[in-house]
Design an enzyme around this catalytic site. Sequence first.
Site, PDB file in Angstrom:
ATOM      1  N   GLU A   1      -8.504   1.173   1.374  1.00  0.00           N
ATOM      2  CA  GLU A   1      -8.284  -0.096   2.188  1.00  0.00           C
ATOM      3  C   GLU A   1      -9.528  -0.971   2.326  1.00  0.00           C
ATOM      4  OE1 GLU A   1      -7.225   1.618   6.118  1.00  0.00           O
ATOM      5  OE2 GLU A   1      -5.286   2.076   5.463  1.00  0.00           O
TER       6      GLU A   1
ATOM      7  N   ARG B   1      -0.481  -0.408   5.194  1.00  0.00           N
ATOM      8  CA  ARG B   1      -0.398   1.021   4.670  1.00  0.00           C
ATOM      9  C   ARG B   1      -1.980   0.753   3.409  1.00  0.00           C
ATOM     10  NH1 ARG B   1       3.827   4.579   5.869  1.00  0.00           N
ATOM     11  NH2 ARG B   1       1.749   6.057   5.839  1.00  0.00           N
TER      12      ARG B   1
ATOM     13  N   LYS C   1       4.422   0.583  11.566  1.00  0.00           N
ATOM     14  CA  LYS C   1       4.421   0.411  10.014  1.00  0.00           C
ATOM     15  C   LYS C   1       5.921   0.606   9.841  1.00  0.00           C
ATOM     16  CE  LYS C   1       0.171   3.375   9.007  1.00  0.00           C
ATOM     17  NZ  LYS C   1      -0.269   4.636   8.836  1.00  0.00           N
TER      18      LYS C   1
HETATM   19  P1  PGA Z   1      -1.758   5.359   4.989  1.00  0.00           P
HETATM   20  O1  PGA Z   1      -3.049   5.377   5.968  1.00  0.00           O
HETATM   21  O2  PGA Z   1      -1.356   4.216   4.845  1.00  0.00           O
HETATM   22  O3  PGA Z   1      -2.659   5.811   3.893  1.00  0.00           O
HETATM   23  O4  PGA Z   1      -0.766   6.387   5.501  1.00  0.00           O
HETATM   24  C1  PGA Z   1      -3.058   4.381   7.094  1.00  0.00           C
HETATM   25  C2  PGA Z   1      -3.243   5.271   8.244  1.00  0.00           C
HETATM   26  O5  PGA Z   1      -3.324   6.480   8.423  1.00  0.00           O
HETATM   27  O6  PGA Z   1      -3.365   4.446   9.449  1.00  0.00           O
HETATM   28 ZN    ZN Z   2      -3.374   6.497  10.824  1.00  0.00          ZN
END
Ligand code: PGA
Ligand code: ZN
Length: 441
Positions: free
Chosen positions: A215, A376, A347
């Site tokens: 990220e 994500r 999400k």
């Molecule tokens: P992920 O992580 O998109 O890899 O699931 C983001 C989070 O856990 O907030």
């Molecule tokens: Zn998370």
Amino acid sequence: MPAITAVRGRLVYNSRGSPTIEVDITTDGRHTGRAVAPSGASVGIHETASFPDGGVAASLQILNDNAGRIYGADPGDVGAMHGVIREIDPEPGYPKMGGSLAFALSIAAAESAAKSAGKPLYRLLGEQEPLASALSSASASPASKRYRFPFPLGNILGGGAHAGPGTPDIQEILICATGSDTVQDAIRTNLEVHSELRRVLQESDPGFSGGKGDEGGWAPKLDNEKALQAAARACENLGFTLGREVSLGVDFASSTQWDASRSRYVYDRAGFENDPGEQIEFASDLISRFKLIYAEDAVHEEAFEDMAQIRARFPDVLVTGDDLTVTNAAILEKAARGGSCNAAILKVNQAGGLHDALEFAAAGARNGISLVTSHRSGESTESHISHIGIATGSKMLKVGVVGGERVAKLNELLRIAELRGGDGDGDGDTEHDLIQGMAEL
Ligand code: PGA
Ligand code: ZN
């Protein structure tokens, strides 16, 4: 009524280089909306699966086989689009089409409808029911002034499932410019801290290569404690006081450490283990010492009562569910009844489609749970979530700090900020305008 006149899907790649699905929807032969489904690395067990057996190809086949059902539908009615999606795949969890297709279809439709209506996507989404009613009864301010900017919450240092061996066990150290009055200042401040943190990391380890996690947060070989100290130092070097101009947050992503067979959290990089009681103390200690404003998934995804203990200890901290609540309205209601969290990640692809996510947002508003709309780790360069964050009254928008697919969301906030002049969007309609300033934390 606007009507869908074309639909097309294709295989594309996300920011991690994994295949995913992209859908184009055209309204009235002219207005095309496009959406690419993202994907996670630390995925909750109750999340909607992204693809059916057969992967992207199987989802594309379902799309092509069912295009006839989609033509003629009203793309601007998120509930009606959900009805069409449910005709194709009525089972909970979208086992036939996969959550990614539900995501891409519903968001592409909404974007094409917003273009056709000549209004920003956040307004089209904010007008949907039951979200609009839930938000206006929850809000103390008049409905015509309810849109505000969420605070950007950005990953400055990554570990866990987002980075390699030697990095911290905890997944994300996050920055939020809690003292900023404008979204422009908040974005700039987060960038300054991210950049200063690189200097701090290089000073303590001249071998630090500048490597980043999925990220865009730095991925140094440090344990949890030293990583948090470095983040705090970067803020202080810039003259900021933690808890004032800027605040730190942590996504513990504790399900990654949880070994259910032994009832232990295993921190194998740092070399220790916690039983459930020790985990609560471990998280509480970090929240207190680093004055965290935000603590996500501090315990594993089924530990609702342990979350409630942390929530009770820290009434002023956003004690946030992600894997705990998986953008599922029924699970959020359960978390609210048990006092497990005062904030929850939204999400869209955890839920599947946009309608599911807006129902979750409505449940959050009804229960006084603050929302944090989130990217994500596997993302696209699209920016629908900037609009979703505003439409849902989210307090924060968790979208990273650097990297093309992260900056795309921040840049969209800057573009939306231009709509604030005059009555808010320049169309003479003063309803539902975005007002100056940031969400109230
Ligand atoms: P992920 O992580 O998109 O890899 O699931 C983001 C989070 O856990 O907030
Ligand atoms: Zn998370």
